[in-house]
Design an enzyme around this catalytic site. Structure first.
Site, mmCIF file in Angstrom:
data_model
loop_
_atom_site.group_PDB
_atom_site.id
_atom_site.type_symbol
_atom_site.label_atom_id
_atom_site.label_comp_id
_atom_site.label_asym_id
_atom_site.label_seq_id
_atom_site.Cartn_x
_atom_site.Cartn_y
_atom_site.Cartn_z
ATOM 1 N N ASP A 194 0.855 -1.188 0.000
ATOM 2 C CA ASP A 194 0.000 0.000 0.000
ATOM 3 C C ASP A 194 0.891 1.238 0.000
ATOM 4 O O ASP A 194 1.349 1.699 1.034
ATOM 5 C CB ASP A 194 -0.917 0.002 1.222
ATOM 6 C CG ASP A 194 -1.971 1.109 1.143
ATOM 7 O OD1 ASP A 194 -1.734 2.099 0.423
ATOM 8 O OD2 ASP A 194 -3.012 0.981 1.802
ATOM 9 N N HIS A 199 0.463 7.886 4.016
ATOM 10 C CA HIS A 199 1.016 7.205 5.180
ATOM 11 C C HIS A 199 2.515 7.443 5.373
ATOM 12 O O HIS A 199 3.120 6.849 6.265
ATOM 13 C CB HIS A 199 0.733 5.708 5.063
ATOM 14 C CG HIS A 199 -0.709 5.402 4.808
ATOM 15 N ND1 HIS A 199 -1.694 5.676 5.730
ATOM 16 C CD2 HIS A 199 -1.342 4.896 3.715
ATOM 17 C CE1 HIS A 199 -2.870 5.322 5.226
ATOM 18 N NE2 HIS A 199 -2.680 4.859 4.010
ATOM 19 N N ILE A 214 -0.773 9.360 8.553
ATOM 20 C CA ILE A 214 -1.559 8.480 9.407
ATOM 21 C C ILE A 214 -1.216 7.025 9.106
ATOM 22 O O ILE A 214 -0.679 6.692 8.049
ATOM 23 C CB ILE A 214 -3.065 8.710 9.223
ATOM 24 C CG1 ILE A 214 -3.510 8.368 7.788
ATOM 25 C CG2 ILE A 214 -3.444 10.137 9.591
ATOM 26 C CD1 ILE A 214 -5.006 8.447 7.564
ATOM 27 N N GLY A 217 -5.280 2.036 7.692
ATOM 28 C CA GLY A 217 -6.375 1.373 8.393
ATOM 29 C C GLY A 217 -6.207 -0.136 8.417
ATOM 30 O O GLY A 217 -6.524 -0.798 9.409
#
Length: 291
Positions: A194, A199, A214, A217
């Site tokens: 990903d 991120h 962040i 998820g």
């Protein structure tokens, strides 16, 4: 409009060939914290149970690995579907379900078949629903259902979709445990496939409305399932039948995950929060079905 709902939902299913081996599994497990100390395993790096996530001679596969196996990222697949052209900075992962048809092998080659069964209109946002079905020569392996939340793409007059929320049991949790998220956790996890700069890149994160990058998820998703398996399922990944969640809030690298767990017949319900931010919700509507 960037999302052509009719084109997206009527397109022929797309197929992708997937392949993975023990190195991919080990990297994923390390990316979700395998080998790191926990309250239950202060010497996790050499704990025999923990080595099942990190040592190739003893390896088993956590079912959440299905979300990254072979580079077949469910989120990326949804964004490349016919009729969908959206700004990556407006995209968030809304929810995820993995249904396991048999234990995931340490090494495998399989075919992923992807479709978009629905696009929901949430007013100020759209939710793209992606289904990925994975099978090898011996039959079905797993199914992933992914909800992709796209800000600014709603208001097209479509179906709002389901909105039911799962209430937590009206009693104290059977277990509460915490998992520390390392400052470099997102940088390691993204090596499983990903590559969203949200991120890792502070400038991109700011464009997306965050003051710093962040955590993925799906990293939180994996950390939580590992905690469930390790604490309430006797460390046996083969007991997991399905695992679903709704991504209710973000996690910043360096924070802590507080994971509350309730035993129910045939399933475990979870709530995940960030204690450093007054127990802000992170994962909600979270259930692990097990055998």
């Amino acid at each position: 409009m960037p999302i052509d709902v009719v084109k997206a939902t009527s397109a022929e299913p797309r197929t992708t060939e997937l392949a993975w081996d023990h190195k991919d599994v080990q990297l994923y497990h390390l990316g979700i914290g395998a080998g790191a100390p926990t309250p239950e395993k202060p010497q996790a790096a050499t704990d025999p149970d923990e080595l099942r996530y990190t040592l190739e001679s003893a390896l088993h596969v956590l079912p959440s690995f299905a979300t990254v196996a072979g580079g077949g990222m469910a989120l990326a697949g949804g964004l490349s579907a016919p009729g969908i052209d959206v700004d990556l900075a407006a995209v968030l992962h809304g929810g995820q379900t993995v249904t396991v048809h048999r234990p995931l092998p340490v090494r495998g080659r399989a075919t992923q078949t992807s479709s978009v069964p629905a696009v929901y209109d949430k007013g100020k946002a759209a939710v793209i629903v992606l289904r990925s079905e994975i099978a090898d020569d011996d039959g079905p392996l797993w199914t992933c259902d992914t909800q992709i939340f796209v800000r600014g793409e709603g208001g097209f007059g479509g179906d709002r979709g389901p909105s039911a929320r799962l209430e937590l049991p009206d009693r104290a949790p059977d277990l509460t445990t915490e998992r520390q998220i390392r400052a470099d956790q997102a940088l390691l996890y993204r090596l499983s496939g990903d590559w969203n700069p949200l991120h890792a890149d502070p400038e991109f994160a700011e464009l997306a409305g965050f003051d710093r990058p962040i955590l993925h998820g799906l990293c939180t998703y994996g950390v939580t399932l590992k905690a469930v398996v390790d604490t309430l399922l006797d460390g046996d990944v083969s007991r997991v039948r399905s695992y679903r969640t709704r991504f209710a809030g973000v996690v910043f690298p360096g924070e802590t995950l507080r994971i509350r767990l309730w035993r129910e017949p045939g399933r475990i319900q979870a709530s995940v929060t960030a204690p450093e931010r007054d127990d802000a919700a992170v994962l909600a509507d979270t259930v692990v079905e097990h055998g």
